[in-house]
Design a protein around this motif. Structure first.
Motif, short mmCIF file in Angstrom:
data_model
loop_
_atom_site.label_atom_id
_atom_site.label_comp_id
_atom_site.label_asym_id
_atom_site.label_seq_id
_atom_site.Cartn_x
_atom_site.Cartn_y
_atom_site.Cartn_z
N UNK A 6 78.33 19.95 44.90
CA UNK A 6 79.74 20.31 44.68
C UNK A 6 80.04 21.75 45.11
N UNK A 7 79.12 22.67 44.81
CA UNK A 7 79.35 24.07 45.17
C UNK A 7 79.36 24.29 46.68
N UNK A 8 78.53 23.57 47.40
CA UNK A 8 78.46 23.77 48.86
C UNK A 8 79.57 23.05 49.60
N UNK A 9 80.40 22.33 48.89
CA UNK A 9 81.50 21.61 49.53
C UNK A 9 82.43 22.56 50.28
N UNK A 10 82.64 23.72 49.76
CA UNK A 10 83.61 24.66 50.35
C UNK A 10 83.09 25.37 51.60
N UNK A 11 81.78 25.31 51.85
CA UNK A 11 81.22 26.02 52.99
C UNK A 11 81.29 25.18 54.26
N UNK A 12 81.43 25.84 55.38
CA UNK A 12 81.45 25.17 56.67
C UNK A 12 82.85 25.17 57.28
N UNK A 13 82.86 25.07 58.59
CA UNK A 13 84.11 25.04 59.33
C UNK A 13 84.60 23.61 59.43
N UNK A 14 85.89 23.43 59.21
CA UNK A 14 86.48 22.09 59.25
C UNK A 14 86.25 21.46 60.63
N UNK A 15 85.70 20.26 60.66
CA UNK A 15 85.44 19.60 61.95
C UNK A 15 86.75 19.19 62.63
N UNK A 16 86.79 19.42 63.95
CA UNK A 16 87.99 19.09 64.74
C UNK A 16 87.80 17.82 65.58
N UNK A 17 86.56 17.40 65.72
CA UNK A 17 86.27 16.20 66.51
C UNK A 17 85.01 15.54 65.96
N UNK A 18 84.60 14.45 66.58
CA UNK A 18 83.46 13.70 66.08
C UNK A 18 82.17 14.52 66.15
N UNK A 19 81.98 15.26 67.24
CA UNK A 19 80.79 16.10 67.36
C UNK A 19 80.79 17.18 66.28
N UNK A 20 81.94 17.76 65.99
CA UNK A 20 82.05 18.76 64.94
C UNK A 20 81.75 18.16 63.57
N UNK A 21 82.17 16.92 63.38
CA UNK A 21 81.90 16.26 62.10
C UNK A 21 80.40 16.03 61.92
N UNK A 22 79.72 15.66 63.00
CA UNK A 22 78.28 15.45 62.93
C UNK A 22 77.57 16.77 62.61
N UNK A 23 77.99 17.85 63.24
CA UNK A 23 77.41 19.16 62.94
C UNK A 23 77.70 19.58 61.50
N UNK A 24 78.92 19.36 61.07
CA UNK A 24 79.34 19.68 59.70
C UNK A 24 78.45 18.93 58.70
N UNK A 25 78.29 17.64 58.91
CA UNK A 25 77.49 16.81 58.02
C UNK A 25 76.01 17.19 58.06
N UNK A 26 75.49 17.46 59.25
CA UNK A 26 74.07 17.80 59.33
C UNK A 26 73.79 19.10 58.60
N UNK A 27 74.68 20.06 58.67
CA UNK A 27 74.49 21.31 57.94
C UNK A 27 74.54 21.12 56.45
N UNK A 28 75.52 20.37 55.98
CA UNK A 28 75.68 20.15 54.54
C UNK A 28 74.56 19.29 53.98
N UNK A 29 74.25 18.20 54.64
CA UNK A 29 73.20 17.31 54.15
C UNK A 29 71.84 17.99 54.27
N UNK A 30 71.66 18.79 55.32
CA UNK A 30 70.42 19.56 55.45
C UNK A 30 70.22 20.51 54.29
N UNK A 31 71.29 21.17 53.85
CA UNK A 31 71.20 22.05 52.68
C UNK A 31 70.82 21.27 51.43
N UNK A 32 71.37 20.08 51.28
CA UNK A 32 71.04 19.25 50.12
C UNK A 32 69.56 18.86 50.16
N UNK A 33 69.06 18.48 51.33
CA UNK A 33 67.65 18.09 51.45
C UNK A 33 66.74 19.27 51.14
#
Length: 135
Positions: A64-91
């Motif tokens: 929940x705390x890391x939800x606010x971090x990261x740049x809002x994705x503008x396209x599908x590639x950005x969404x993949x990068x956004x998710x990989x960064x967030x999920x990577x932090x969780x792992x």
């Protein structure tokens, strides 16, 4: 357009990973805890449950705390990068929690196990294992 689906994917994957890791560690760690706590099954299971609850609290808080971090994705590639960064932090957080718990159990479990193997005067007492008769 991509932010809400990214958040939904992030929550689902992160929570699923947290539940899976907690279940796996709990199921496979009970043998280790029983050994650390002088074959006291009740103490080991109670400690195991408390560790799982703490694990959930810390990791869900981190998600929940890391939800606010990261740049809002503008396209599908950005969404993949956004998710990989967030999920990577969780792992990584899950891995750190695992090693922290293992270190704490190894450190304090040996001490508790030693206490359980001593009488009130500090003399060693042999603890019978399940299925093993003492002579």
């Amino acid at each position: 357009m991509y932010l809400v689906p990214a958040y939904i994917i992030y929550f689902v994957v992160s929570i699923a990973l947290t539940v899976w890791v907690a279940h796996t560690l709990s199921k496979n760690g009970i043998v280790f805890l029983v050994e650390c706590f002088g074959h006291d099954d009740l103490l080991a299971r109670s400690t195991n449950h408390l560790l799982v609850v703490g694990f959930y609290l810390v990791n869900l808080g981190w998600i929940l705390l890391t939800l606010r971090f990261g740049t809002e994705p503008q396209n599908l590639a950005g969404m993949i990068q956004f998710l990989s960064g967030k999920i990577g932090l969780v792992v990584v957080a899950l891995g750190f929690m695992h090693f922290f718990n293992m270190n704490a159990i190894a450190k304090f479990g040996r001490k508790v196990g030693q206490w359980l193997r001593e009488d009130s005067f500090g003399n060693p007492v042999e603890v019978p294992r399940e299925g093993v008769a003492l002579r």
